[in-house]
Design an enzyme around this catalytic site. Structure first.
Site, PDB file in Angstrom:
ATOM      1  N   HIS A  33       0.925  -1.107  -0.041  1.00  0.00           N
ATOM      2  CA  HIS A  33      -0.143  -0.050  -0.088  1.00  0.00           C
ATOM      3  C   HIS A  33       0.881   1.227  -0.180  1.00  0.00           C
ATOM      4  CE1 HIS A  33       0.960   0.187   4.115  1.00  0.00           C
ATOM      5  NE2 HIS A  33       0.419  -0.964   4.515  1.00  0.00           N
ATOM      6  N   HIS A  36       4.147   1.161   2.126  1.00  0.00           N
ATOM      7  CA  HIS A  36       5.238   0.762   1.875  1.00  0.00           C
ATOM      8  C   HIS A  36       5.850   1.532   0.576  1.00  0.00           C
ATOM      9  CE1 HIS A  36       2.731  -2.943   2.938  1.00  0.00           C
ATOM     10  NE2 HIS A  36       4.043  -3.289   3.360  1.00  0.00           N
TER      11      HIS A  36
END
Ligand code: PAF
Length: 282
Positions: A33, A36
């Site tokens: 997501h 990250h």
């Protein structure tokens, strides 16, 4: 970007990359997501090359936890990482990480106890073991982790210090601030489990934590404030609160009162079948 799933291929690729400049590692379990991707961008700003690992580590899931359900989307993750200029996606399978006969466990005392360590026995042994292996496989100059898993970061730093790791050195283990949705919910791959109704209820967690921190800063007693925080979560649709605790930010020692040093409020609570965790400076 090279996607690699054999250790010998990884080692030869890294030999070339390391000769060109510092290498950063961002360990993940995939289902990437924007949190990250923020880590990846921070890594790119600090190193010549970025290696991202994707490995859903069975050793950090307990019996009855969500190992089988954990979202797996390697092709989509690889496309995101390619667009971010990642040099290597290290995606070993379980047999490569833990070949037949594998028998070693790393257990970090103290910081692993309590909080998520109490609710998930053995979890941090699994995390420390796989992160130590990832460090040895990639031998990065720096490694980046999200602060959402605050206790995990403390465990990894303790391990790096205790085992005299040099690649990376403990001081090169970097925590990145929690990425949040606009409504305050901390981003997590597990948010994918939330139903639309639960997703609407989930920001209660961050809001209740902010209210608790404001109360503690205003002089309210810690124990009573944490009890009120739990009540607010239960009233807001959460089914259980695993913990809501004020801890020393570095040692994770429990704090009965807010002292002068850095403190952290850490909470884990269950919404439907999803266990949400969050933490904030307090
Ligand atoms: O935070 C995670 O995604 C995992 O615990 C980690 C650090 C990649 C180890 O499996």
């Amino acid at each position: 970007m090279q996607t690699i799933n054999r250790l010998d291929t990884l080692r030869s690729a890294l030999e070339k990359l390391a000769a060109e400049g510092p290498v950063a590692l961002v360990p993940t379990m995939g289902a990437l997501h924007s949190g990250h991707l923020t880590l990846v961008r921070a890594a790119r700003a600090r190193a010549a090359h970025v290696v991202v690992s994707i490995f859903v580590n069975p050793r950090q899931f307990g019996a009855g936890e969500d190992l089988d359900a954990y979202p797996r989307q390697l092709a989509a993750d690889a496309a995101l990482l390619r667009a971010e200029g990642v040099a290597v996606l290290w995606a070993p399978d379980a047999a490569t990480m833990y070949p037949s006969g594998y028998a070693t466990n790393i257990s970090v005392g103290g910081v692993s106890d309590g909080l998520c360590g109490a609710a998930r026995p053995g979890h941090f042994d699994g995390v420390a073991t796989v992160v130590c292996k990832l460090f040895n496989q990639v031998r990065p100059d720096i490694a980046l982790f999200g602060e959402k898993d605050w206790q995990q970061l403390a465990v990894i730093r303790r391990m790096a210090r205790d085992l005299d790791l040099t690649q990376p050195h403990v001081d090169a283990i970097i925590g990145a601030p929690i990425a949040r949705a606009e409504d305050g919910l901390a981003l997590s791959s597990r948010n994918a489990y939330l139903t639309p109704q639960e997703r609407a209820q989930a920001p209660t967690l961050a809001r209740a934590m902010q209210a608790a921190i404001a109360a503690i800063h205003g002089g309210a007693p810690v124990a009573g404030t944490l009890a009120e925080l739990e009540q607010a979560l239960l009233a807001g649709g959460f089914s259980a609160v695993d913990y809501a605790e004020l801890r020393d930010a570095d040692t994770l020692a429990p704090l009965a009162e807010r002292g002068t040093g850095p403190a952290r409020l850490l909470v884990a609570a269950r919404l439907g079948r999803t266990r949400l965790i969050d933490n904030m400076a307090a």
